[in-house]
Enzyme design. Structure first.
Site, PDB file in Angstrom:
ATOM      1  N   GLU A 157      33.687  51.270  27.188  1.00 34.41           N
ATOM      2  CA  GLU A 157      34.117  49.970  27.702  1.00 34.41           C
ATOM      3  C   GLU A 157      35.601  49.785  27.391  1.00 34.41           C
ATOM      4  OE1 GLU A 157      35.010  46.466  29.121  1.00 34.41           O
ATOM      5  OE2 GLU A 157      33.107  47.448  29.589  1.00 34.41           O
ATOM      6  N   GLN A 158      36.374  49.398  28.418  1.00 34.42           N
ATOM      7  CA  GLN A 158      37.813  49.284  28.225  1.00 34.42           C
ATOM      8  C   GLN A 158      38.224  48.041  27.440  1.00 34.42           C
ATOM      9  OE1 GLN A 158      39.734  49.104  32.031  1.00 34.42           O
ATOM     10  NE2 GLN A 158      38.834  47.136  32.580  1.00 34.42           N
ATOM     11  N   ARG A 168      26.476  34.375  31.726  1.00 32.31           N
ATOM     12  CA  ARG A 168      26.817  35.805  31.667  1.00 32.31           C
ATOM     13  C   ARG A 168      27.030  36.312  30.238  1.00 32.31           C
ATOM     14  NH1 ARG A 168      28.750  38.496  36.494  1.00 32.31           N
ATOM     15  NH2 ARG A 168      28.285  37.230  38.316  1.00 32.31           N
ATOM     16  N   TYR A 178      23.088  25.499  39.395  1.00 35.48           N
ATOM     17  CA  TYR A 178      21.751  25.729  38.833  1.00 35.48           C
ATOM     18  C   TYR A 178      21.842  25.782  37.309  1.00 35.48           C
ATOM     19  CZ  TYR A 178      23.372  30.641  38.998  1.00 35.48           C
ATOM     20  OH  TYR A 178      24.098  31.811  38.879  1.00 35.48           O
ATOM     21  N   ASP A 186      28.218  47.756  40.985  1.00 27.58           N
ATOM     22  CA  ASP A 186      29.350  47.451  41.861  1.00 27.58           C
ATOM     23  C   ASP A 186      30.194  48.673  42.188  1.00 27.58           C
ATOM     24  OD1 ASP A 186      28.691  44.818  42.134  1.00 27.58           O
ATOM     25  OD2 ASP A 186      30.279  44.033  40.850  1.00 27.58           O
TER      26      ASP A 186
END
Length: 406
Positions: free
Chosen positions: A36-37, A107, A212, A292
């Site tokens: 992970e950067q 998230r 939501y 993605d």
């Protein structure tokens, strides 16, 4: 199955990369290292929906209950409304068997839940990848700091600007949708006491607003889509003034309840909405793509993260069937062949959903738009939410074996 000493690098420590690490470890039994950067795991503080099709995967990985505890399950069906809040149709956010119902997740909370299921010793932060190169046997990851490390295979889960994708010889041009979204969260205590604990969408004047609940209903996510050419003239995202968002939904043509919600917003950011055309290939030798990096899609069907989770299950099933590291390229080809059509359909479906929300193209005829929204409710259940990534992969694996030994 491949040896437990098989080493797989997952490039990208987001929701897709972490789910892949869990699936590859628990199903394929391999050693996974996540690159992970960023200096810490995390996501911009906004919401994401964990849909029934992804919940089915998380359930089988033993992670669903943790997700439920951190998220928010709505009281019932969501609603699509016109600009004044009149009902167009309900949105059935559940599978046909009513076993799984959409979960609203903050998230950062979802990242945290997934990260707790991965051995922290296998997550490497501050790791910027310069290139990924296939070797005679295995793959070499070159780091921007000059270091390198070799693995038996690499999975690129590094997003729309994927570095790994270049090694698969895929160079898609980002496609701008013509829209930006304002995103963020609202403290639920700032909303009226009778605010509905469901997903709500308002649609009008070529724009839409969705909200939501998240985080055990302590927060509400919001996403507001408006036409703009801003990303074509500079950065793709950045901070925004709440006043500019409020101006997009001001006036007597918009529901006062929506305006009351916007008045509770304290901070927002904007993002340009980009995707790309479906790739012609995801894998090259012992290198493959996920999430993605493989199939960037617009957010209008809420399937971006969910498709990455489906990818993770399928990838683990096919890798588990590989007998040696020499079989990994074939496992990746099988994974790609099974997943590409599914995600291409949803990439185009997400564009179409955005056109409906914003009355674009043929949906400028609101009668057609509303009719399609109503029909789409049952389509989402059968074609999207009922999909079982594990069963589809296992059935495909059986077919591949029959062809192999025919």
């Amino acid at each position: 199955m491949v040896s437990s000493t098989t080493r797989i690098a997952v490039v990208g420590g987001g929701m897709g990369g972490l789910t892949a690490a869990i699936a590859l470890t628990r199903i394929a039994g391999v050693q996974v290292t996540v690159f992970e950067q960023a200096s810490k795991l995390g996501e911009v503080g906004a919401g994401v929906t964990v849909a029934p099709n992804a919940q089915r995967v998380l359930d089988r990985l033993g992670v669903l209950e943790q997700v439920k505890r951190a998220g928010a399950v709505p009281d019932g069906h969501g609603v699509y409304q016109d600009a004044m809040g009149n009902l167009v149709t309900d949105a059935a956010w559940e599978d046909s068997g009513k076993q799984y119902r959409n979960i609203g997740m903050y998230r950062p909370d979802l990242i945290n839940v997934l990260a707790q299921e991965v051995d922290p010793e296998t997550i490497r932060l501050n790791q910027r990848i310069a290139s990924v190169q296939a070797l005679d046997a295995g793959v070499r990851i070159e780091l921007e700091n000059g270091g390198h490390e070799d693995f038996d295979a690499v999975v690129g889960a590094d997003g729309i600007h994927s570095v790994v994708r270049k090694s698969v010889l895929q160079y898609p041009e980002p496609v701008y949708s013509g829209y930006i979204v304002y995103r963020g969260v609202v403290d639920a205590s700032l909303l009226p006491d009778d605010w509905r604990m469901i997903s709500q969408v308002w649609m009008g004047n070529q724009r839409h607003f969705m909200c939501y609940p998240l985080q055990n209903r302590k927060l509400f996510n919001f996403v507001a889509g408006v036409p703009s050419d801003r990303p074509l003239n500079g950065p793709w995202s950045g901070p925004a003034e709440v006043s500019e968002l409020a101006a997009e939904f001001a006036g007597e043509d918009w529901d006062p309840r929506l305006q009351r919600f916007i008045a509770a917003i304290e901070k927002t950011f904007w993002w340009g909405l980009f995707d790309h055309e479906p790739l012609t290939n995801w894998s090259r030798g012992p290198i493959t793509l996920l999430g993605d990096a493989a199939h960037t899609m617009l957010p209008h069907q809420g399937q971006g993260v969910n498709q990455a989770i489906e990818d993770s299950m399928a990838l683990a099933i096919f890798l588990n069937a590989a007998e040696t590291t020499a079989d990994i390229p074939e496992a990746f080809r099988r994974y790609t062949s099974v997943r590409m059509q599914r995600t291409a359909i949803l990439q185009h479906g997400s564009r179409r959903a955005g056109a409906m929300f914003d009355a674009q193209y043929e949906f400028a005829d609101l009668r057609k738009r509303d009719a399609d929204l109503r029909v789409g409710r049952d389509f989402r259940r059968s074609a999207v939410f009922d999909y079982d990534a594990q069963k589809v992969a296992e059935k495909a694996l059986t077919r591949f074996r029959k062809v192999q030994f025919a």
